[in-house]
Write a protein that holds these residues in place. Structure first.
Motif, mmCIF file in Angstrom:
data_model
loop_
_atom_site.group_PDB
_atom_site.id
_atom_site.type_symbol
_atom_site.label_atom_id
_atom_site.label_comp_id
_atom_site.label_asym_id
_atom_site.label_seq_id
_atom_site.Cartn_x
_atom_site.Cartn_y
_atom_site.Cartn_z
ATOM 1 N N ARG A 2 0.878 -1.173 0.000
ATOM 2 C CA ARG A 2 0.000 0.000 0.000
ATOM 3 C C ARG A 2 0.915 1.223 0.000
ATOM 4 O O ARG A 2 1.680 1.435 0.933
ATOM 5 N N PHE A 3 0.820 2.012 -1.088
ATOM 6 C CA PHE A 3 1.720 3.139 -1.289
ATOM 7 C C PHE A 3 1.170 4.428 -0.702
ATOM 8 O O PHE A 3 -0.025 4.680 -0.768
ATOM 9 N N GLY A 4 2.089 5.257 -0.207
ATOM 10 C CA GLY A 4 1.773 6.651 0.033
ATOM 11 C C GLY A 4 1.684 7.320 -1.334
ATOM 12 O O GLY A 4 1.813 6.657 -2.366
ATOM 13 N N THR A 5 1.494 8.626 -1.368
ATOM 14 C CA THR A 5 1.446 9.337 -2.645
ATOM 15 C C THR A 5 2.819 9.295 -3.282
ATOM 16 O O THR A 5 3.785 9.799 -2.720
ATOM 17 N N THR A 39 -3.110 19.005 7.505
ATOM 18 C CA THR A 39 -3.447 17.687 6.970
ATOM 19 C C THR A 39 -2.184 16.843 6.870
ATOM 20 O O THR A 39 -1.141 17.318 6.425
ATOM 21 N N ARG A 40 -2.287 15.606 7.280
ATOM 22 C CA ARG A 40 -1.139 14.694 7.275
ATOM 23 C C ARG A 40 -1.099 13.905 5.972
ATOM 24 O O ARG A 40 -2.145 13.501 5.450
ATOM 25 N N ARG A 41 0.118 13.665 5.478
ATOM 26 C CA ARG A 41 0.288 12.914 4.239
ATOM 27 C C ARG A 41 1.488 11.975 4.343
ATOM 28 O O ARG A 41 2.504 12.302 4.948
ATOM 29 N N ALA A 42 1.335 10.843 3.695
ATOM 30 C CA ALA A 42 2.433 9.886 3.529
ATOM 31 C C ALA A 42 2.922 10.033 2.093
ATOM 32 O O ALA A 42 2.151 9.886 1.152
ATOM 33 N N ILE A 43 4.195 10.359 1.928
ATOM 34 C CA ILE A 43 4.780 10.595 0.607
ATOM 35 C C ILE A 43 5.805 9.495 0.324
ATOM 36 O O ILE A 43 6.628 9.163 1.178
ATOM 37 N N LEU A 44 5.762 8.958 -0.878
ATOM 38 C CA LEU A 44 6.690 7.913 -1.302
ATOM 39 C C LEU A 44 7.496 8.422 -2.492
ATOM 40 O O LEU A 44 6.937 8.728 -3.549
ATOM 41 N N TYR A 45 8.799 8.538 -2.317
ATOM 42 C CA TYR A 45 9.703 8.943 -3.392
ATOM 43 C C TYR A 45 9.758 7.801 -4.394
ATOM 44 O O TYR A 45 9.979 6.642 -4.017
#
Length: 185
Positions: A2-5, A39-45
Motif C-alpha cells: 500500500r503506497f503513500g502518494t 493535513t497529514r500525508r504519507a509521501i513515497l519517493y
C-alpha cells in the motif's frame, strides 16, 4: 503493498501530485501553494519505491528472507512511504530546498489558499516493510532528493513549464481532459 502518494521526477510527469506541484510552481510562479496545512500525508519517493521493489524481488528470488519470515506469513498489507508529514511542514521543507538550490529562487514564498477541509489525512506505519527490506533501502532525506530531481528535470520539459494556470493534465484520460483543482475534486 500500500503506497503513500508517489512523487518524484519521471518521463510522464504528474504535476498535480503534492511535492511535484510544489517544486513546479516554485519555478513557474515563485510560489508554493498549500491548503489545509495541518493535513497529514504519507509521501513515497519514486526512487524509494523502485528500490523496495528491486529488494523484494531479490529477497524472494534468493530466499534471503528465509528465517525472517515464512511464505505463509509473507502475505498481508505492507505500508510503503518515504516520509510522513503535514502539508504545511512539507511546504516549508520544499521552500528551504528550493531557496538553497538557486539564488534566483530565494524570493519564492508559500501561499496558502482556501480549500474545503480535508478529511483525507493519515500517516503510514512502515515498520513491517522496513523490517523486511531494511530501512537502508530508503533514502535518508527523500524530500530533498525528490525536490532536487524535480528541479533538475522540470526546465527540460516544455509541457510542464508552460502550464501557468491551475489546470493540470490528467494522465489517466485523453490529452484534452483537464482537472481544475481550484474547484476541488
Amino acid at each position: 503493498l500500500r503506497f503513500g502518494t508517489v512523487c518524484g521526477h519521471s518521463p510522464v510527469q504528474r504535476t498535480e501530485l503534492m511535492v511535484n506541484n510544489m517544486a513546479k510552481t516554485a519555478l513557474t510562479d515563485k510560489r508554493i501553494y498549500i491548503s489545509n496545512p495541518k493535513t497529514r500525508r504519507a509521501i513515497l519517493y519514486n526512487i524509494d519505491l523502485s528500490s523496495v521493489i528491486i529488494k523484494l524481488v531479490s529477497l524472494y528470488s534468493r530466499k534471503q528472507y528465509d528465517g525472517m519470515i515464512d511464505d505463509n506469513k509473507l502475505s498481508g498489507i505492507y505500508n510503503l512511504s518515504s516520509v510522513n508529514n503535514t502539508v504545511g511542514d512539507l511546504g516549508d521543507h520544499v521552500l528551504q530546498i528550493v531557496r538553497d538550490y538557486d539564488r534566483s529562487l530565494r524570493d519564492v514564498k508559500i501561499e496558502e489558499f482556501e480549500a474545503p477541509p480535508s478529511n483525507y489525512s493519515f500517516y503510514m506505519d512502515t515498520t513491517k516493510i522496513s523490517r523486511l527490506v531494511g530501512r537502508s533501502t530508503f533514502r535518508s532525506n527523500p524530500i530533498e532528493a525528490m525536490v532536487l530531481d524535480l528541479l533538475h528535470g522540470y526546465p527540460y520539459n516544455d509541457r510542464i513549464m508552460n502550464e501557468h494556470n491551475n489546470e493540470y493534465f490528467c494522465t489517466e484520460g485523453t490529452r484534452d481532459e483537464y482537472i481544475d483543482f481550484s474547484k476541488g475534486v
